[in-house]
Design a protein around this motif. Sequence first.
Motif: not given
Length: 125
Positions: A4-11, A113-125
């Motif tokens: 599993l490969v995640e994508s699309g995260g960001g600031l 049981s099966a997991w991707g590596q994750g993608t970071q999401v940051t929401v600024s105020s």
Amino acid sequence: QLQLVESGGGLVQFGGSLRLSCAASGFSFDDYAIGWFRQAPGKEREGVSCIVSDGSTYYVDSVKGRFTISRDNAKNTVYLQMDSLNPEDTADYYCAADTRPLRPNYCLPYWYSAWGQGTQVTVSS
């Protein structure tokens, strides 16, 4: 080999949108439930949204009306459209897969049981 490969995260700014993708390979995608989970610093991993093989979905209360999960079995991909983001949505987002969740509300890390590596999401105020 299940992958599993995640994508699309960001600031993104408060009120903005992001679309996360989870691309799967190595297994019979149609038969699997796919979940999106998130983990913020110092907090436990929580189920955000899950979709099972028949397309039924679950959303945690905090994202209802703002997030939409969908799956494209032809592309072996699950999406999480996130709108009206706020700083409380800031976290690492993971997708996970398993055949055990027969209902979408089995949206707990225990069931996957099966997991991707994750993608970071940051929401600024």
